[in-house]
Design a protein around this motif. Sequence first.
Motif, PDB file in Angstrom:
ATOM      1  N   LEU A  55      45.246  -9.649  27.491  1.00 19.62           N
ATOM      2  CA  LEU A  55      46.650  -9.979  27.266  1.00 19.62           C
ATOM      3  C   LEU A  55      47.403 -10.304  28.551  1.00 19.62           C
ATOM      4  O   LEU A  55      48.413 -10.989  28.514  1.00 19.62           O
ATOM      5  CB  LEU A  55      47.364  -8.857  26.508  1.00 19.62           C
ATOM      6  CG  LEU A  55      47.012  -8.746  25.031  1.00 19.62           C
ATOM      7  CD1 LEU A  55      47.790  -7.601  24.392  1.00 19.62           C
ATOM      8  CD2 LEU A  55      47.281 -10.037  24.292  1.00 19.62           C
ATOM      9  N   ARG A  59      53.222  -9.615  29.561  1.00 18.95           N
ATOM     10  CA  ARG A  59      52.674 -10.072  28.276  1.00 18.95           C
ATOM     11  C   ARG A  59      53.698  -9.847  27.183  1.00 18.95           C
ATOM     12  O   ARG A  59      54.630  -9.055  27.345  1.00 18.95           O
ATOM     13  CB  ARG A  59      51.387  -9.324  27.950  1.00 18.95           C
ATOM     14  CG  ARG A  59      51.584  -7.829  27.807  1.00 18.95           C
ATOM     15  CD  ARG A  59      50.264  -7.112  27.504  1.00 18.95           C
ATOM     16  NE  ARG A  59      50.366  -5.687  27.722  1.00 18.95           N
ATOM     17  CZ  ARG A  59      50.073  -5.078  28.860  1.00 18.95           C
ATOM     18  NH1 ARG A  59      49.663  -5.773  29.897  1.00 18.95           N
ATOM     19  NH2 ARG A  59      50.189  -3.770  28.969  1.00 18.95           N
ATOM     20  N   ILE A  62      53.822  -5.744  21.881  1.00 20.24           N
ATOM     21  CA  ILE A  62      53.078  -5.576  20.628  1.00 20.24           C
ATOM     22  C   ILE A  62      53.474  -4.241  20.018  1.00 20.24           C
ATOM     23  O   ILE A  62      53.951  -3.341  20.708  1.00 20.24           O
ATOM     24  CB  ILE A  62      51.553  -5.650  20.857  1.00 20.24           C
ATOM     25  CG1 ILE A  62      51.108  -4.668  21.952  1.00 20.24           C
ATOM     26  CG2 ILE A  62      51.117  -7.077  21.200  1.00 20.24           C
ATOM     27  CD1 ILE A  62      49.612  -4.624  22.202  1.00 20.24           C
ATOM     28  N   ILE A  74      50.322  -6.171  16.331  1.00 24.99           N
ATOM     29  CA  ILE A  74      50.829  -7.541  16.349  1.00 24.99           C
ATOM     30  C   ILE A  74      52.006  -7.691  17.304  1.00 24.99           C
ATOM     31  O   ILE A  74      52.611  -6.709  17.713  1.00 24.99           O
ATOM     32  CB  ILE A  74      51.233  -8.010  14.931  1.00 24.99           C
ATOM     33  CG1 ILE A  74      52.362  -7.163  14.368  1.00 24.99           C
ATOM     34  CG2 ILE A  74      50.035  -7.983  13.991  1.00 24.99           C
ATOM     35  CD1 ILE A  74      52.914  -7.694  13.059  1.00 24.99           C
ATOM     36  N   GLY A  75      52.311  -8.934  17.620  1.00 23.66           N
ATOM     37  CA  GLY A  75      53.418  -9.234  18.509  1.00 23.66           C
ATOM     38  C   GLY A  75      54.755  -8.883  17.890  1.00 23.66           C
ATOM     39  O   GLY A  75      54.957  -9.056  16.686  1.00 23.66           O
ATOM     40  N   ILE A  78      56.315 -12.503  18.533  1.00 23.88           N
ATOM     41  CA  ILE A  78      55.356 -13.562  18.205  1.00 23.88           C
ATOM     42  C   ILE A  78      54.523 -13.054  17.028  1.00 23.88           C
ATOM     43  O   ILE A  78      53.490 -12.406  17.208  1.00 23.88           O
ATOM     44  CB  ILE A  78      54.465 -13.906  19.408  1.00 23.88           C
ATOM     45  CG1 ILE A  78      55.327 -14.280  20.616  1.00 23.88           C
ATOM     46  CG2 ILE A  78      53.506 -15.031  19.063  1.00 23.88           C
ATOM     47  CD1 ILE A  78      54.537 -14.439  21.900  1.00 23.88           C
ATOM     48  N   ASP A  80      52.489 -14.310  14.932  1.00 24.81           N
ATOM     49  CA  ASP A  80      51.090 -14.697  14.743  1.00 24.81           C
ATOM     50  C   ASP A  80      50.163 -14.135  15.821  1.00 24.81           C
ATOM     51  O   ASP A  80      48.973 -14.401  15.823  1.00 24.81           O
ATOM     52  CB  ASP A  80      50.951 -16.218  14.635  1.00 24.81           C
ATOM     53  CG  ASP A  80      51.398 -16.947  15.887  1.00 24.81           C
ATOM     54  OD1 ASP A  80      52.134 -16.355  16.689  1.00 24.81           O
ATOM     55  OD2 ASP A  80      51.012 -18.119  16.052  1.00 24.81           O
ATOM     56  N   LEU A  81      50.700 -13.333  16.740  1.00 21.01           N
ATOM     57  CA  LEU A  81      49.872 -12.651  17.729  1.00 21.01           C
ATOM     58  C   LEU A  81      49.346 -11.371  17.089  1.00 21.01           C
ATOM     59  O   LEU A  81      50.090 -10.411  16.880  1.00 21.01           O
ATOM     60  CB  LEU A  81      50.685 -12.318  18.990  1.00 21.01           C
ATOM     61  CG  LEU A  81      49.958 -11.481  20.048  1.00 21.01           C
ATOM     62  CD1 LEU A  81      48.755 -12.232  20.608  1.00 21.01           C
ATOM     63  CD2 LEU A  81      50.919 -11.092  21.166  1.00 21.01           C
ATOM     64  N   ASP A  82      48.087 -11.374  16.730  1.00 21.23           N
ATOM     65  CA  ASP A  82      47.447 -10.221  16.103  1.00 21.23           C
ATOM     66  C   ASP A  82      46.198  -9.885  16.908  1.00 21.23           C
ATOM     67  O   ASP A  82      45.232 -10.647  16.908  1.00 21.23           O
ATOM     68  CB  ASP A  82      47.085 -10.527  14.650  1.00 21.23           C
ATOM     69  CG  ASP A  82      46.547  -9.317  13.900  1.00 21.23           C
ATOM     70  OD1 ASP A  82      46.026  -8.383  14.540  1.00 21.23           O
ATOM     71  OD2 ASP A  82      46.631  -9.317  12.658  1.00 21.23           O
ATOM     72  N   VAL A  83      46.235  -8.764  17.614  1.00 20.71           N
ATOM     73  CA  VAL A  83      45.113  -8.364  18.469  1.00 20.71           C
ATOM     74  C   VAL A  83      44.404  -7.122  17.922  1.00 20.71           C
ATOM     75  O   VAL A  83      43.711  -6.422  18.653  1.00 20.71           O
ATOM     76  CB  VAL A  83      45.576  -8.142  19.930  1.00 20.71           C
ATOM     77  CG1 VAL A  83      46.044  -9.446  20.557  1.00 20.71           C
ATOM     78  CG2 VAL A  83      46.654  -7.077  20.022  1.00 20.71           C
TER      79      VAL A  83
END
Length: 188
Positions: A55, A59, A62, A74-75, A78, A80-83
């Motif tokens: 990341l 960054r 999340i 997730i963000g 953001i 659609d940021l899924d880690v």
Amino acid sequence: MTDAVTPRIRIGISSCLLGEPVRFDGNHKHDHYLSGTLGQVFEFVPVCPEVGIGLGVPRPTIHLVGPPDAPHLIGVKIADLDVTEQMIAYGRRMARQLGDLSGYIFKSKSPSCGMERVKLYDGKGGGSKQGIGLYAREIMRAHPLLPLEEEGRLGDPLLRDNFLERVFTYHRWQRLTAQRLTPRALID
């Protein structure tokens, strides 16, 4: 105090607690007691899971969203940021690599490293403090007997003493089981 012949006990620790500028905003959460006092006794093995999964610093922030038993990481801004999967895989990999640790100190309230009471959002604007950081969860699953604590709780003398006693006891057990475990060795 240990000498050059006796290796120091290895303890995992969230990198930001040692003053490494790895947090989302490029800052740290340096804990002088940990790095100064306990750093004289233990060999710290710093880990920042967010940096570990790529990341970077700084960054996007999340957070945990979903049910307590299967949240997503997730963000915040953001969506659609899924880690989630990357963090779980990283936690499992590090749990294998760090199998020789005798304890771990996590950063409290972190969506990756918090052991308990991490803010968990329901996706509808509400939240609770029922979450567990995804990285910490994998370390705890892989090593259920490993002494673990969050840095904030180590300010309480009773909790700190309990943690340190568990670390030394666990380390002695690791050394004993690495040798030939006999009833006599166990009694000694």
